[in-house]
Design an enzyme around this catalytic site. Structure first.
Site, PDB file in Angstrom:
ATOM      1  N   HIS A 124      -1.118 -10.964  -5.302  1.00 25.46           N
ATOM      2  CA  HIS A 124       0.333 -10.734  -5.149  1.00 25.46           C
ATOM      3  C   HIS A 124       1.219 -11.844  -5.992  1.00 25.46           C
ATOM      4  CE1 HIS A 124      -1.078  -7.641  -2.642  1.00 25.46           C
ATOM      5  NE2 HIS A 124      -1.259  -8.256  -1.596  1.00 25.46           N
ATOM      6  N   HIS A 181       0.694  -1.339  -0.060  1.00 27.32           N
ATOM      7  CA  HIS A 181      -0.170  -0.126   0.043  1.00 27.32           C
ATOM      8  C   HIS A 181       0.706   1.106  -0.001  1.00 27.32           C
ATOM      9  CE1 HIS A 181      -3.147  -2.688   2.222  1.00 27.32           C
ATOM     10  NE2 HIS A 181      -2.960  -3.149   0.674  1.00 27.32           N
ATOM     11  N   HIS A 210      -9.484  -1.843  -4.604  1.00 21.73           N
ATOM     12  CA  HIS A 210      -8.279  -2.279  -3.735  1.00 21.73           C
ATOM     13  C   HIS A 210      -7.422  -3.288  -4.319  1.00 21.73           C
ATOM     14  CE1 HIS A 210      -5.834  -2.271  -0.182  1.00 21.73           C
ATOM     15  NE2 HIS A 210      -5.669  -3.440  -0.507  1.00 21.73           N
ATOM     16  N   ASP A 225      -3.349  -2.715  -4.865  1.00 16.80           N
ATOM     17  CA  ASP A 225      -2.442  -3.590  -4.830  1.00 16.80           C
ATOM     18  C   ASP A 225      -1.619  -4.118  -5.754  1.00 16.80           C
ATOM     19  OD1 ASP A 225      -3.078  -4.351  -1.990  1.00 16.80           O
ATOM     20  OD2 ASP A 225      -4.335  -5.898  -2.401  1.00 16.80           O
TER      21      ASP A 225
HETATM   22 ZN   LIG Z   1      -3.844  -4.605  -0.116  1.00 12.33          ZN
END
Ligand SMILES: [Zn+2]
Length: 301
Positions: free
Chosen positions: A260, A76, A233, A237
Site C-alpha cells: 500500500h 477491498h 490478493h 489490493d
Molecule cells: Zn488486502
C-alpha cells in the site's frame, strides 16, 4: 471509452472491522455522474473522497482521512468497485473501518451484482501514461508504463517456503477481475498475528477473514481458493489502491514486493509529473480534432 456507472439499488451490510474487532454497519447508495466514490462517516458527519490526497496511512491497510477523522481498510471495497466499474457511489460507514467480510472482494462483488449496476449519461475519463513512472525502495519495485489496457504484472517473494515466489500477469477487466482476482483473501503469518493482537491490532482477524500461514503451510482448514492466492490478493489490493486515481487506468502496472505504501508513493509521483500522463475525457473530441485537421489539410491543397 465507456459510460459512467452507479448502483441500481442501495446496499446495506454489516461485518467485523479487521483492526478494531467491532461490528460495523455500512451502506452503499447510488450517486450522480462525476460524484466518484465518497465515504461518509455517519457518526462524525464527515465526507471523505476516495482521492490520493486523502490517503493518510498505509501501514497494514489503506486508510482515508480528513480533519483527523479516518476510515480504515478501504481497499477491498474500492477494488470491487473499480473491478466492476461502479464509479459513483456514496459509502456511509457507522464506524472507522470498512468491514473485512471474508478478507477478499468476493462479498462486495456479490452484493453489488445483486443490487445491480446502471449506466449513466456521461463518459468515464481515462488516464493514459505517456512516460514510465517508477519507484525502487528497499529491494521493492513498482512502476506504471504506457499501455492500451490496464495490465498488472505482479511478483512476490516471501521468506516463507510455503508462499515463496509467485507471479502473475493479466489484463484487468470486469471478467478477469471477478474470476481471477476478486476471491483472493488477505493473508498473515502466525508470528505477526500474535504480535499485532498483543498490541491491540488486527483484533478482528481470524481464520474466517484471512489465510493464516506458518512455516509448514496454511493453518485454515479450508483449502486455498487459487493455488497462488497470495499474489492474487496483492493484485486485488493494488487495484483498490490505484483506483483512487479516479480515472479508468490505461497502464501497465509492474510490481515486485510492492504494498500500500509504495502504491501511494507511485500515484503521488505520477500525478506530480504533468508530462507523465494525460486525462482523456470525451471520445468525440479526438474524432472532431482529427477531422478538423484533415479538412484544414485538404483546404490547403
Ligand atoms: Zn488486502
Amino acid at each position: 471509452m465507456r459510460k459512467q456507472r452507479t448502483l441500481r439499488e442501495p446496499i446495506k451490510a454489516a461485518g467485523i472491522g479487521l483492526h478494531t474487532g467491532k461490528k460495523v454497519e455500512i451502506q452503499l447508495d447510488p450517486a450522480d455522474v462525476n460524484h466518484g466514490v465518497v465515504f461518509y462517516r455517519a457518526d462524525k458527519n464527515i465526507y471523505i473522497e476516495a482521492k490520493s490526497e486523502n490517503v493518510v496511512d498505509t501501514t497494514l491497510a489503506t486508510t482515508l482521512g480528513k480533519n483527523s477523522v479516518v476510515i480504515k481498510t478501504v481497499e477491498h471495497l474500492l477494488s470491487a468497485l473499480y473491478g466492476l466499474h461502479v464509479d459513483n457511489v456514496l459509502v456511509t460507514v457507522w464506524g472507522d473501518e470498512v468491514p473485512i467480510m471474508d478478507g477478499s472482494s468476493a462479498p462486495w462483488v456479490y452484493l453489488i451484482k445483486t443490487a445491480g449496476i446502471i449506466e449513466q449519461d456521461a463518459y468515464k475519463k481515462e488516464i493514459i501514461i505517456k512516460k514510465p513512472v517508477k519507484i525502487k525502495e528497499d529491494g521493492k519495485f513498482v512502476a506504471l508504463l504506457p499501455s492500451r489496457n490496464f495490465e498488472i504484472h505482479y511478483s512476490i517473494h516471501f521468506d516463507n517456503t510455503f508462499i515463496g515466489k509467485q507471479k502473475i500477469a493479466l489484463v484487468i477487466n470486469e471478467h478477469t477481475f471477478v474470476k481471477e482476482i476478486s476471491k483472493a483473501r488477505t493473508f498473515g503469518f502466525v508470528k505477526d498475528i500474535e504480535y499485532l493482537q498483543a498490541h491491540n491490532l488486527a483484533l478482528g482477524g481470524s481464520l474466517d477473514n484471512a489465510i493464516v500461514v506458518d512455516e509448514y503451510g496454511i493453518v485454515n482448514e479450508d483449502p486455498l481458493r487459487y493455488e497462488d492466492e497470495f499474489v492474487r490478493h496483492k493484485v486485488l489490493d493494488a487495484i483498490g489502491d490505484l483506483s483512487i486515481i479516479g480515472y479508468d487506468i490505461k497502464a501497465k502496472y509492474l510490481a515486485y514486493k510492492s504494498g500500500h505504501d509504495l502504491n501511494r508513493k507511485l500515484i503521488l509521483k505520477l500525478l506530480e509529473d504533468k508530462d507523465a500522463f494525460e486525462v482523456v475525457g470525451n471520445p468525440y473530441r479526438e474524432k472532431l480534432v482529427g477531422s478538423f485537421v484533415w479538412s484544414a489539410f485538404e483546404g490547403e491543397k
